[in-house]
Design an enzyme around this catalytic site. Structure first.
Site, PDB file in Angstrom:
ATOM      1  N   GLU A 112      83.472   0.897  42.968  1.00 48.46           N
ATOM      2  CA  GLU A 112      84.208   1.921  42.323  1.00 48.46           C
ATOM      3  C   GLU A 112      83.527   3.190  42.489  1.00 48.46           C
ATOM      4  O   GLU A 112      82.372   3.107  42.836  1.00 48.46           O
ATOM      5  CB  GLU A 112      84.183   1.412  40.702  1.00 48.46           C
ATOM      6  N   CYS A 125      80.404  10.140  41.466  1.00 47.55           N
ATOM      7  CA  CYS A 125      79.614   9.464  41.547  1.00 47.55           C
ATOM      8  C   CYS A 125      80.000   7.942  42.616  1.00 47.55           C
ATOM      9  O   CYS A 125      81.182   7.501  42.259  1.00 47.55           O
ATOM     10  CB  CYS A 125      79.402   8.635  40.160  1.00 47.55           C
ATOM     11  N   CYS A 132      74.331  -5.799  44.335  1.00 45.60           N
ATOM     12  CA  CYS A 132      72.989  -5.021  44.488  1.00 45.60           C
ATOM     13  C   CYS A 132      71.890  -6.240  44.505  1.00 45.60           C
ATOM     14  O   CYS A 132      72.123  -7.351  43.924  1.00 45.60           O
ATOM     15  CB  CYS A 132      72.773  -4.223  43.287  1.00 45.60           C
ATOM     16  N   CYS A 136      67.940  -6.091  38.414  1.00 43.34           N
ATOM     17  CA  CYS A 136      67.213  -5.503  37.131  1.00 43.34           C
ATOM     18  C   CYS A 136      68.255  -6.400  35.926  1.00 43.34           C
ATOM     19  O   CYS A 136      69.427  -6.423  36.104  1.00 43.34           O
ATOM     20  CB  CYS A 136      67.709  -4.064  36.886  1.00 43.34           C
ATOM     21  N   CYS A 139      71.420  -5.666  33.867  1.00 42.57           N
ATOM     22  CA  CYS A 139      72.397  -4.902  34.961  1.00 42.57           C
ATOM     23  C   CYS A 139      73.230  -6.324  35.585  1.00 42.57           C
ATOM     24  O   CYS A 139      72.511  -6.880  36.150  1.00 42.57           O
ATOM     25  CB  CYS A 139      71.989  -4.249  35.839  1.00 42.57           C
ATOM     26  N   GLU A 188      71.644  -0.239  45.462  1.00 48.19           N
ATOM     27  CA  GLU A 188      70.316   0.547  45.666  1.00 48.19           C
ATOM     28  C   GLU A 188      70.633   1.546  46.808  1.00 48.19           C
ATOM     29  O   GLU A 188      70.432   0.820  48.246  1.00 48.19           O
ATOM     30  CB  GLU A 188      69.216  -0.484  45.509  1.00 48.19           C
ATOM     31  N   SER A 221      69.911   8.241  43.986  1.00 44.86           N
ATOM     32  CA  SER A 221      69.088   7.400  43.104  1.00 44.86           C
ATOM     33  C   SER A 221      68.413   6.344  43.692  1.00 44.86           C
ATOM     34  O   SER A 221      68.858   5.643  44.337  1.00 44.86           O
ATOM     35  CB  SER A 221      70.110   7.181  42.052  1.00 44.86           C
ATOM     36  N   SER A 244      64.835   6.013  39.155  1.00 40.83           N
ATOM     37  CA  SER A 244      65.196   4.983  37.799  1.00 40.83           C
ATOM     38  C   SER A 244      63.943   4.439  37.348  1.00 40.83           C
ATOM     39  O   SER A 244      63.469   3.284  37.762  1.00 40.83           O
ATOM     40  CB  SER A 244      66.353   3.910  38.284  1.00 40.83           C
ATOM     41  N   LEU A 245      63.263   4.986  36.316  1.00 42.23           N
ATOM     42  CA  LEU A 245      61.933   4.586  36.040  1.00 42.23           C
ATOM     43  C   LEU A 245      62.235   3.675  34.954  1.00 42.23           C
ATOM     44  O   LEU A 245      61.402   2.450  34.960  1.00 42.23           O
ATOM     45  CB  LEU A 245      61.046   5.705  35.417  1.00 42.23           C
ATOM     46  N   HIS A 246      62.749   3.994  33.854  1.00 41.07           N
ATOM     47  CA  HIS A 246      63.077   2.961  32.786  1.00 41.07           C
ATOM     48  C   HIS A 246      61.909   2.467  32.033  1.00 41.07           C
ATOM     49  O   HIS A 246      62.119   1.940  30.702  1.00 41.07           O
ATOM     50  CB  HIS A 246      64.001   1.756  33.153  1.00 41.07           C
ATOM     51  N   ASN A 320      74.886   1.813  27.391  1.00 36.78           N
ATOM     52  CA  ASN A 320      76.244   1.610  27.161  1.00 36.78           C
ATOM     53  C   ASN A 320      76.335   0.298  26.772  1.00 36.78           C
ATOM     54  O   ASN A 320      76.469  -0.693  27.671  1.00 36.78           O
ATOM     55  CB  ASN A 320      77.198   2.095  28.120  1.00 36.78           C
ATOM     56  N   CYS A 363      79.375   3.345  35.800  1.00 37.03           N
ATOM     57  CA  CYS A 363      79.737   2.762  37.028  1.00 37.03           C
ATOM     58  C   CYS A 363      79.465   1.381  36.887  1.00 37.03           C
ATOM     59  O   CYS A 363      78.632   0.663  36.417  1.00 37.03           O
ATOM     60  CB  CYS A 363      78.979   3.247  38.433  1.00 37.03           C
TER      61      CYS A 363
HETATM   62  S1  SF4 Z   1      70.406  -1.287  37.786  1.00 35.88           S
HETATM   63 FE1  SF4 Z   1      71.042  -0.423  39.840  1.00 35.88          FE
HETATM   64  S2  SF4 Z   1      68.992  -1.091  41.150  1.00 35.88           S
HETATM   65 FE2  SF4 Z   1      69.093  -2.300  39.307  1.00 35.88          FE
HETATM   66  S3  SF4 Z   1      70.201  -4.098  39.928  1.00 35.88           S
HETATM   67 FE3  SF4 Z   1      71.614  -2.593  38.832  1.00 35.88          FE
HETATM   68  S4  SF4 Z   1      72.531  -1.629  40.645  1.00 35.88           S
HETATM   69 FE4  SF4 Z   1      70.875  -2.694  41.283  1.00 35.88          FE
END
Ligand code: SF4
Length: 381
Positions: A112, A125, A132, A136, A139, A188, A221, A244-246, A320, A363
C-alpha cells in the site's frame, strides 16, 4: 522503516512462490530504454516519447499517446508500461486530504501507499518490499516475514500513480503537483538497496527521464543497516535519512528493533552522523511512543544526551493501537513530558501528525484489512 506497517497477505497468494514482475520503463534509465526500444525495432526517440507520457504527463493509456504511430502504440506501451499495480481499494479521510491505496502486485502480494495533501505540499508514502524481514515485535509485517523485494518500477509506479491522483485535483486543499516522497511504507528500504537507490534516481531525474522531484524532498527510512547507511552516503544523493531508533539504550532496542543485536545504538548513530556530515542533511530520528515500554523520562534524558549538538531532529510517533495488540500508545501527558525533556536538552523535536487514522492508520493497516482472513492486525505507529 518508521511507519510500523502490517502484514500484506493475499489469501489467494499463499503457497505461491513470489516472483519479480515484468520489466517496465521505470526499471531502466533513459539510455536503457532507448536500447530496449531499438531492440524492439523502433527508433530510439520513441523511448523519450513514452517516458514523457509516463513521467511528464502521468499518462499510461496508449490511446492518449497520439504522437506515437497508431500501429505501434499498443505494442510499445505493452512492452514499456506493463501493469504492475492493480488497485484493490482506495480510501479517503481527513476531509479528502489523505488517500490510502492498496495494490495487488502481479504475484498476488498486497502493498500500500498513502497520499497526503498539505497546504504547501503533497507527499506520498511508498512501500519498498512486500512484507519485511526485520522482525520488529510491535509490527505484524515484521512477524510474518519478507515475501519479496519490490522491483524498481513497482516502487516508482506507486509515486507516479498517486502523482496522477494528485494532479486530478483529488486531494483537497493542496497543490496538484506531487512534491515529496517518503520511503516509510512496507519494508526496510535499505534491505532492497539497489532497487531503492535506482527508484530514487528515477524520482529525481528531470522529465522525461524521471519525475523531476527535488532530492531534498525524498526521505529514506531505515531501522539502521549500518553498511547500507554508509553506502547511501557515498551515492552523491542528498536525500533525508530517517533512522527508526525507538529506544536510546541497547537493552531495549535489542528487543524492539532486533537488527540492533547486529549494529548497536552507538554504531547506528555514528553512521547517521557521518551521513549528516557527508550530505549536509539533518537526520530524522523516528521514535514510536509505546506506553510503559520506551516512554520513561530517563529514556528521554538519555536520548537527549545522545542527540544534543547533532544535526538531528526527533520525530515522535504516537503508536496507533489496534484491537488485540499488547502495545499501546503513550498517554498524552507522558508524550508531552518526553518532548519537554528533549527540547530542554536542546534537541529539535516534533510529534508526527496522525494522518489517516480513520482509514486504518499508518502504512500497512489497509493491507491487513485487505487480508480477508483478518487475522494479521497488530499495533502500528
Ligand atoms: S517496523 Fe518496519 S523494519 Fe520493523 S518489521 Fe515492521 S516494516 Fe520491518
Amino acid at each position: 522503516m518508521t511507519s510500523l506497517p502490517l502484514i500484506s497477505v493475499d489469501p489467494d497468494a499463499r503457497g505461491r512462490r513470489p516472483s519479480m514482475p515484468p520489466r517496465h520503463l521505470a526499471d531502466l534509465d533513459l539510455s536503457g530504454r532507448q536500447a530496449l526500444v531499438t531492440e524492439l525495432g523502433e527508433p530510439a526517440f520513441r523511448a523519450k516519447q513514452v517516458s514523457s507520457h509516463y513521467f511528464g504527463r502521468l499518462v499510461r493509456d496508449p490511446e492518449r499517446m497520439t504522437d506515437l504511430p497508431a500501429a505501434t502504440r499498443e505494442r510499445l506501451a505493452g512492452e514499456l508500461l506493463p501493469t504492475l499495480l492493480t488497485p484493490v481499494r482506495e480510501l479517503a479521510c481527513d476531509d479528502g486530504a489523505t488517500r490510502k491505496a492498496l495494490w495487488r502486485l502481479h504475484d498476488g502480494s498486497l502493498v500500500e501507499s498513502v497520499l497526503m495533501g498539505y497546504p504547501d505540499r503533497v507527499t506520498v508514502c511508498i512501500s519498498s518490499q512486500a512484507g519485511c524481514g526485520m522482525a520488529c515485535p510491535f509490527c505484524a509485517t515484521g512477524q510474518a516475514g519478507l515475501t519479496r523485494n519490490l522491483s524498481t518500477a513497482e516502487i516508482v509506479d506507486q509515486a507516479v500513480y498517486l502523482a496522477g491522483v494528485a494532479a486530478s485535483g483529488a486531494v483537497s486543499g493542496s497543490p496538484p503537483r506531487l512534491s515529496h516522497v517518503v520511503f516509510m511504507g512496507m519494508g526496510e528500504p535499505l534491505a532492497n538497496y539497489s532497487r531503492v537507490v535506482a527508484a530514487i534516481r528515477r524520482l529525481v531525474a528531470p522529465a522525461p527521464e524521471g519525475l523531476g522531484l527535488s532530492q531534498r524532498h525524498i526521505t529514506v527510512s531505515t531501522v539502521g543497516l549500518v553498511p547500507a547507511i554508509r553506502r547511501l552516503a557515498s551515492e552523491d544523493l542528498s536525500v533525508t535519512l530517517a533512522l527508526s531508533l525507538h529506544a536510546p539504550d541497547d537493552e531495549l532496542r535489542d528487543e524492539l528493533v532486533p537488527v540492533n543485536q547486529r549494529w548497536k545504538v552507538s554504531e547506528v548513530l555514528d553512521a547517521a552522523w557521518d551521513y549528516a556530515a557527508t550530505t549536509g542533511r539533518r537526520v530524522s530520528i523516528e521514535y514510536a511512543m509505546i506506553k510503559d515500554v520506551n516512554d520513561q523520562p530517563w529514556r528521554a534524558d538519555l536520548l537527549g544526551r545522545l542527540l544534543a549538538g547533532k544535526l538531528a531532529h526527533v520525530n515522535l510517533i504516537p503508536l496507533n493501537p489496534t484491537p488485540g495488540s499488547r502495545w499501546d500508545a503513550s498517554p498524552k501527558p507522558v508524550e508531552r513530558e518526553f518532548v519537554r525533556r528533549l527540547r530542554d536538552a536542546g534537541v529539535s523535536t516534533t510529534v508526527r501528525d496522525t494522518r489517516g487514522r480513520e482509514i486504518d492508520g499508518a502504512c500497512g493497516q489497509l493491507a491487513a484489512a485487505g487480508d480477508t482472513d483478518g487475522d494479521s492486525r497488530a499495533a502500528t505507529a
